[in-house]
Design a protein around this motif. Structure first.
Motif, mmCIF file in Angstrom:
data_model
loop_
_atom_site.group_PDB
_atom_site.id
_atom_site.type_symbol
_atom_site.label_atom_id
_atom_site.label_comp_id
_atom_site.label_asym_id
_atom_site.label_seq_id
_atom_site.Cartn_x
_atom_site.Cartn_y
_atom_site.Cartn_z
ATOM 1 N N GLY A 235 0.903 -1.112 0.136
ATOM 2 C CA GLY A 235 0.040 -0.130 -0.019
ATOM 3 C C GLY A 235 0.811 1.126 -0.064
ATOM 4 N N GLY A 236 1.875 1.303 0.897
ATOM 5 C CA GLY A 236 3.017 2.522 0.823
ATOM 6 C C GLY A 236 3.587 2.638 -0.600
ATOM 7 N N GLU A 237 3.795 1.522 -1.309
ATOM 8 C CA GLU A 237 4.614 1.719 -2.597
ATOM 9 C C GLU A 237 3.451 2.055 -3.432
ATOM 10 O OE1 GLU A 237 6.058 -2.298 -3.528
ATOM 11 O OE2 GLU A 237 7.907 -1.866 -2.117
ATOM 12 N N ALA A 238 2.468 1.822 -3.612
ATOM 13 C CA ALA A 238 1.454 1.993 -4.623
ATOM 14 C C ALA A 238 0.896 3.821 -4.079
ATOM 15 C CB ALA A 238 -0.111 1.386 -4.189
ATOM 16 N N THR A 239 0.734 3.898 -2.901
ATOM 17 C CA THR A 239 0.506 5.443 -2.543
ATOM 18 C C THR A 239 1.657 6.324 -2.915
ATOM 19 O OG1 THR A 239 -0.788 4.786 -0.892
ATOM 20 C CG2 THR A 239 0.017 6.893 -0.696
ATOM 21 N N ALA A 240 2.830 6.011 -2.893
ATOM 22 C CA ALA A 240 4.082 6.813 -3.258
ATOM 23 C C ALA A 240 4.203 7.084 -4.818
ATOM 24 C CB ALA A 240 5.219 5.981 -2.584
ATOM 25 N N GLU A 241 3.789 5.799 -5.376
ATOM 26 C CA GLU A 241 3.819 6.021 -7.234
ATOM 27 C C GLU A 241 2.719 7.060 -7.435
ATOM 28 O OE1 GLU A 241 3.235 2.305 -8.529
ATOM 29 O OE2 GLU A 241 5.241 1.330 -7.589
ATOM 30 N N ASN A 242 1.626 7.107 -6.679
ATOM 31 C CA ASN A 242 0.213 7.899 -7.163
ATOM 32 C C ASN A 242 0.341 9.411 -6.715
ATOM 33 O OD1 ASN A 242 -0.606 5.855 -9.078
ATOM 34 N ND2 ASN A 242 -1.308 4.651 -7.013
ATOM 35 N N HIS A 243 1.290 9.636 -5.616
ATOM 36 C CA HIS A 243 1.174 10.973 -4.990
ATOM 37 C C HIS A 243 2.617 11.678 -4.748
ATOM 38 C CE1 HIS A 243 -2.927 10.286 -3.972
ATOM 39 N NE2 HIS A 243 -2.570 9.016 -3.398
ATOM 40 N N ASP A 244 2.302 13.114 -4.903
ATOM 41 C CA ASP A 244 3.604 13.620 -4.572
ATOM 42 C C ASP A 244 3.922 14.211 -3.267
ATOM 43 O OD1 ASP A 244 1.518 15.742 -4.491
ATOM 44 O OD2 ASP A 244 2.296 16.896 -6.163
ATOM 45 N N ARG A 245 4.845 15.085 -3.161
ATOM 46 C CA ARG A 245 5.428 15.569 -1.793
ATOM 47 C C ARG A 245 4.217 16.397 -1.146
ATOM 48 N NH1 ARG A 245 10.649 17.708 0.472
ATOM 49 N NH2 ARG A 245 9.930 19.117 2.100
ATOM 50 N N GLU A 246 3.465 17.217 -1.948
ATOM 51 C CA GLU A 246 2.348 18.031 -1.438
ATOM 52 C C GLU A 246 1.132 17.108 -0.879
ATOM 53 O OE1 GLU A 246 0.943 20.701 -4.797
ATOM 54 O OE2 GLU A 246 2.647 21.727 -4.793
ATOM 55 N N GLU B 22 2.508 16.368 2.620
ATOM 56 C CA GLU B 22 2.440 17.358 3.517
ATOM 57 C C GLU B 22 0.975 17.506 3.991
ATOM 58 O OE1 GLU B 22 4.202 20.631 1.112
ATOM 59 O OE2 GLU B 22 6.294 19.732 1.580
ATOM 60 N N GLU B 23 0.015 17.644 3.146
ATOM 61 C CA GLU B 23 -1.212 17.812 3.400
ATOM 62 C C GLU B 23 -2.015 16.830 4.573
ATOM 63 O OE1 GLU B 23 -5.241 19.461 3.242
ATOM 64 O OE2 GLU B 23 -3.293 20.254 3.113
ATOM 65 N N GLU C 293 -3.013 18.171 13.191
ATOM 66 C CA GLU C 293 -4.300 18.818 13.719
ATOM 67 C C GLU C 293 -5.282 18.038 14.418
ATOM 68 O OE1 GLU C 293 -5.806 20.811 10.370
ATOM 69 O OE2 GLU C 293 -4.554 22.412 10.040
ATOM 70 N N ALA C 294 -5.395 16.768 13.938
ATOM 71 C CA ALA C 294 -6.395 15.759 14.543
ATOM 72 C C ALA C 294 -5.736 15.445 15.697
ATOM 73 C CB ALA C 294 -6.847 14.765 13.514
ATOM 74 N N THR C 295 -4.418 15.017 15.853
ATOM 75 C CA THR C 295 -3.864 14.610 17.220
ATOM 76 C C THR C 295 -3.812 15.630 18.078
ATOM 77 O OG1 THR C 295 -2.459 13.048 15.584
ATOM 78 C CG2 THR C 295 -1.799 13.683 18.001
ATOM 79 N N SER C 296 -3.576 16.915 17.586
ATOM 80 C CA SER C 296 -3.621 17.883 18.723
ATOM 81 C C SER C 296 -4.937 18.201 19.496
ATOM 82 C CB SER C 296 -2.842 19.279 17.906
ATOM 83 O OG SER C 296 -3.774 19.781 17.125
ATOM 84 N N GLU C 297 -5.935 17.908 18.447
ATOM 85 C CA GLU C 297 -7.279 18.343 19.092
ATOM 86 C C GLU C 297 -7.794 17.147 19.913
ATOM 87 O OE1 GLU C 297 -9.965 18.523 15.737
ATOM 88 O OE2 GLU C 297 -9.124 20.320 15.041
#
Length: 130
Positions: free
Chosen positions: A79-90, A93-94, A101-105
């Motif tokens: 899953g990590g490899e597939a996600t890395a192939e399909n998504h960029d740095r942004e 970051e998002e 934010e969810a953790t801090s709440e």
């Protein structure tokens, strides 16, 4: 010799198997995608969030009973490899920002102190092992 098969009743299981085989011979992938989409839409119209949470929980429990740590490591890696192939740095970051934010709440200062201490201890052990 007489054919005894004509007097034999077919079981429900056998009838279902034969029907499934005939359907598979007569229909292509698009057919199955379409009936799956329609079924998913009908289910969504007739069930609420609690329904999906319950079937997800049951599915997770059943999977955990039937698989070991290596299974989860393998599907996580894939899953990590597939996600890395399909998504960029942004993308990363998002999702990192949203997760932070969810953790801090949901956590207080003690939580962050505890995980900081655990991280520091892990780093110290790692340095000692080197």
């Amino acid at each position: 010799m007489a054919n005894n098969n004509k007097d034999r009743k077919m079981s429900v299981e056998e009838a279902g198997r034969k029907g499934g085989e005939a359907t598979a011979r007569n229909h292509d992938r698009d057919f199955y995608e379409e009936i799956g989409r329609k079924g998913g839409e009908a289910t969504a119209e007739n069930h609420d969030r609690d329904f999906y949470e319950e079937i997800g929980r049951k599915g997770g429990e059943a999977t955990a009973e039937n698989h070991d740590r290596e299974f989860y490591e393998e599907i996580g890696r894939k899953g990590g490899e597939a996600t890395a192939e399909n998504h960029d740095r942004e993308f990363y970051e998002e999702i990192g920002r949203k997760g932070g934010e969810a953790t801090s709440e949901n956590h207080d200062r003690d939580f962050y102190e505890e995980i900081g201490e655990k991280g520091g201890n892990a780093r110290a052990r790692q340095r000692d092992d080197e």
